[in-house]
Design a protein around this motif. Sequence first.
Motif, PDB file in Angstrom:
ATOM      1  N   LEU A   8      -8.222  -4.440 -13.838  1.00  0.00           N
ATOM      2  CA  LEU A   8      -9.189  -4.025 -12.815  1.00  0.00           C
ATOM      3  C   LEU A   8      -8.706  -4.251 -11.386  1.00  0.00           C
ATOM      4  CD1 LEU A   8     -11.909  -3.101 -11.733  1.00  0.00           C
ATOM      5  CD2 LEU A   8     -12.869  -5.323 -12.353  1.00  0.00           C
ATOM      6  N   PRO A   9      -8.264  -5.445 -11.004  1.00  0.00           N
ATOM      7  CA  PRO A   9      -7.845  -5.610  -9.598  1.00  0.00           C
ATOM      8  C   PRO A   9      -6.653  -4.736  -9.224  1.00  0.00           C
ATOM      9  CG  PRO A   9      -7.303  -7.561 -10.889  1.00  0.00           C
ATOM     10  CD  PRO A   9      -8.176  -6.709 -11.752  1.00  0.00           C
ATOM     11  N   LEU A  10      -5.699  -4.583 -10.157  1.00  0.00           N
ATOM     12  CA  LEU A  10      -4.541  -3.729  -9.884  1.00  0.00           C
ATOM     13  C   LEU A  10      -4.968  -2.276  -9.745  1.00  0.00           C
ATOM     14  CD1 LEU A  10      -1.484  -3.305  -9.637  1.00  0.00           C
ATOM     15  CD2 LEU A  10      -1.376  -3.196 -12.151  1.00  0.00           C
ATOM     16  N   SER A  11      -5.872  -1.833 -10.613  1.00  0.00           N
ATOM     17  CA  SER A  11      -6.367  -0.457 -10.554  1.00  0.00           C
ATOM     18  C   SER A  11      -7.128  -0.205  -9.256  1.00  0.00           C
ATOM     19  CB  SER A  11      -7.274  -0.169 -11.749  1.00  0.00           C
ATOM     20  OG  SER A  11      -6.570  -0.325 -12.970  1.00  0.00           O
ATOM     21  N   ALA A  12      -7.863  -1.225  -8.786  1.00  0.00           N
ATOM     22  CA  ALA A  12      -8.609  -1.088  -7.532  1.00  0.00           C
ATOM     23  C   ALA A  12      -7.662  -0.912  -6.350  1.00  0.00           C
ATOM     24  CB  ALA A  12      -9.504  -2.307  -7.331  1.00  0.00           C
ATOM     25  N   VAL A  13      -6.583  -1.688  -6.333  1.00  0.00           N
ATOM     26  CA  VAL A  13      -5.597  -1.574  -5.251  1.00  0.00           C
ATOM     27  C   VAL A  13      -4.926  -0.201  -5.305  1.00  0.00           C
ATOM     28  CG1 VAL A  13      -3.393  -2.468  -4.393  1.00  0.00           C
ATOM     29  CG2 VAL A  13      -5.198  -4.052  -5.076  1.00  0.00           C
ATOM     30  N   LEU A  14      -4.594   0.251  -6.508  1.00  0.00           N
ATOM     31  CA  LEU A  14      -3.963   1.564  -6.667  1.00  0.00           C
ATOM     32  C   LEU A  14      -4.904   2.670  -6.208  1.00  0.00           C
ATOM     33  CD1 LEU A  14      -1.433   2.988  -7.687  1.00  0.00           C
ATOM     34  CD2 LEU A  14      -2.444   3.017  -9.978  1.00  0.00           C
ATOM     35  N   PHE A  15      -6.185   2.532  -6.514  1.00  0.00           N
ATOM     36  CA  PHE A  15      -7.167   3.514  -6.076  1.00  0.00           C
ATOM     37  C   PHE A  15      -7.268   3.543  -4.550  1.00  0.00           C
ATOM     38  CE2 PHE A  15     -11.476   4.668  -4.797  1.00  0.00           C
ATOM     39  CZ  PHE A  15     -11.647   5.879  -5.441  1.00  0.00           C
ATOM     40  N   LEU A  16      -7.264   2.367  -3.924  1.00  0.00           N
ATOM     41  CA  LEU A  16      -7.318   2.309  -2.466  1.00  0.00           C
ATOM     42  C   LEU A  16      -6.122   3.019  -1.844  1.00  0.00           C
ATOM     43  CD1 LEU A  16      -8.535  -1.346  -1.771  1.00  0.00           C
ATOM     44  CD2 LEU A  16      -9.758   0.769  -1.269  1.00  0.00           C
ATOM     45  N   TYR A  17      -4.942   2.794  -2.428  1.00  0.00           N
ATOM     46  CA  TYR A  17      -3.743   3.469  -1.932  1.00  0.00           C
ATOM     47  C   TYR A  17      -3.886   4.984  -2.075  1.00  0.00           C
ATOM     48  CZ  TYR A  17       0.920   5.496  -2.037  1.00  0.00           C
ATOM     49  OH  TYR A  17       2.004   6.312  -1.821  1.00  0.00           O
ATOM     50  N   MET A  18      -4.375   5.436  -3.233  1.00  0.00           N
ATOM     51  CA  MET A  18      -4.524   6.857  -3.492  1.00  0.00           C
ATOM     52  C   MET A  18      -5.515   7.491  -2.522  1.00  0.00           C
ATOM     53  SD  MET A  18      -5.322   8.772  -7.127  1.00  0.00           S
ATOM     54  CE  MET A  18      -6.969   8.082  -7.318  1.00  0.00           C
ATOM     55  N   LEU A  19      -6.646   6.820  -2.293  1.00  0.00           N
ATOM     56  CA  LEU A  19      -7.654   7.345  -1.387  1.00  0.00           C
ATOM     57  C   LEU A  19      -7.143   7.390   0.044  1.00  0.00           C
ATOM     58  CD1 LEU A  19     -10.488   8.342  -0.791  1.00  0.00           C
ATOM     59  CD2 LEU A  19     -11.273   5.962  -0.765  1.00  0.00           C
ATOM     60  N   ALA A  20      -6.511   6.307   0.494  1.00  0.00           N
ATOM     61  CA  ALA A  20      -5.976   6.256   1.855  1.00  0.00           C
ATOM     62  C   ALA A  20      -4.906   7.331   2.057  1.00  0.00           C
ATOM     63  CB  ALA A  20      -5.404   4.870   2.139  1.00  0.00           C
ATOM     64  N   ARG A  21      -4.053   7.489   1.064  1.00  0.00           N
ATOM     65  CA  ARG A  21      -2.994   8.503   1.149  1.00  0.00           C
ATOM     66  C   ARG A  21      -3.591   9.903   1.262  1.00  0.00           C
ATOM     67  NH1 ARG A  21      -0.635  11.848  -2.558  1.00  0.00           N
ATOM     68  NH2 ARG A  21       1.571  12.398  -2.216  1.00  0.00           N
ATOM     69  N   ALA A  22      -4.582  10.193   0.439  1.00  0.00           N
ATOM     70  CA  ALA A  22      -5.205  11.516   0.452  1.00  0.00           C
ATOM     71  C   ALA A  22      -5.872  11.803   1.793  1.00  0.00           C
ATOM     72  CB  ALA A  22      -6.222  11.622  -0.681  1.00  0.00           C
ATOM     73  N   LEU A  23      -6.550  10.808   2.346  1.00  0.00           N
ATOM     74  CA  LEU A  23      -7.253  11.004   3.612  1.00  0.00           C
ATOM     75  C   LEU A  23      -6.276  11.202   4.765  1.00  0.00           C
ATOM     76  CD1 LEU A  23     -10.060   8.326   3.204  1.00  0.00           C
ATOM     77  CD2 LEU A  23     -10.259  10.801   2.964  1.00  0.00           C
ATOM     78  N   ILE A  24      -5.201  10.422   4.778  1.00  0.00           N
ATOM     79  CA  ILE A  24      -4.199  10.537   5.845  1.00  0.00           C
ATOM     80  C   ILE A  24      -3.528  11.911   5.799  1.00  0.00           C
ATOM     81  CG2 ILE A  24      -1.969   9.666   6.662  1.00  0.00           C
ATOM     82  CD1 ILE A  24      -2.951   6.859   5.791  1.00  0.00           C
ATOM     83  N   LEU A  25      -3.141  12.345   4.579  1.00  0.00           N
ATOM     84  CA  LEU A  25      -2.497  13.651   4.446  1.00  0.00           C
ATOM     85  C   LEU A  25      -3.446  14.779   4.850  1.00  0.00           C
ATOM     86  CD1 LEU A  25      -0.544  13.210   1.082  1.00  0.00           C
ATOM     87  CD2 LEU A  25       0.417  13.403   3.381  1.00  0.00           C
TER      88      LEU A  25
END
Length: 389
Positions: A341-358
């Motif tokens: 769970l904590p690792l998946s949450a961090v990965l999700f944050l990275y994915m969301l931040a990446r998508a928004l920046i792009l």
Amino acid sequence: MLFWIYVLTAVVWFVLLVDFKAGIRKIPSLSSAGLSHSEPVADISIIIAAKDEETAITQTLDSLVQQTLPPNEIIVINDRSTDKTGTWIDEAAARHPQIIPVHVTDLPEGWLGKNHALHLGASKAGGDYLVFTDADIHFHEDTLRYAVKLMEKHQLDYVTAAPDLKAGSFLLKGLISFFLFGFSYLKRPWTANDPESNQGMGIGAFQFIRAEAYQHIGGHEKMKMRADDDLALGQRMKAARYSQMFVSATQHLSVEWYPDLPSALKGFEKNAFAGLNYSFLLSISALFGVFLSQVLPFFLLFHPDSSLQMISFINVLLLFYLYILSTRAFTTYPLWLASALPLSAVLFLYMLARALILTWFRGGIEWRGSRYSLRELKQNFRDTKEESE
């Protein structure tokens, strides 16, 4: 101050947990209505939008042709594919007369490619029922029979189903589980089954709809630029007061959502901003909220303040409990996956931040070889939202 923040967060998680446990009982399986002893009669048109799906399209078409309740027609729109998708569709059509190939070479202005393809397919369909699905879905042989029985038993106009999301790697399964975890408490999909609720639901893998109702709500032409076209269709059906049901179909439909983690990161670019109503303020709030509520508590377990440790521990327990329940309800993954769970949450944050920046730097989204401006996407979202209210 931090202690009281997490006291409030624990209360929120507890309320969400109670809501989820009550709500999940309202989501039946696709097969809940059983099968008729007599052969059901239904005039069904399957509509598939396919773009660069050469590795999956043949299997999907074979699983549809082999249905125990065969569809009258399977309209497959080859949407500007650059691989052998069109070739495999034509070969399948040569073997099975109910497969109707349609080849699109140009995308009209003001349309998302998939939405245009589904609109085009629907315009050629002659069935009383339409089934919108994706080009990489595998259908169990009785899927359509179960769907028709469900529609008839409950006198429904629309059924949408959540499939089994296949994934290979541990990280990809964790990311999908976390996405479904957030989906469950944010969208509360069971509310679509409440006739008094204004919440509609749509899953692109399977949308079974009466053709008359589809035409009445304006079809896909009313959501030309909605990246979340499946959800928009369910919302428009609910707004028009048509009866609908969201069901689980993990035993009847399956799909490899993404073949690997990089593909998932790329795919999320299309839906991330749409899921947050194209609002940068809401997006930043989501990033901060996920970090505060689903990442930081794990670090605070090691805080020297024992009271903060304890309230963080309570938050973590509630998180794990809700996460396990959502994983069991919406996937076939092993429950020990919750340990990530904590690792998946961090990965999700990275994915969301990446998508928004792009999305921000591009001024829109790039999807399957096409670019769509943020201005058009936001305007169409506002227009369709106003119409459904």
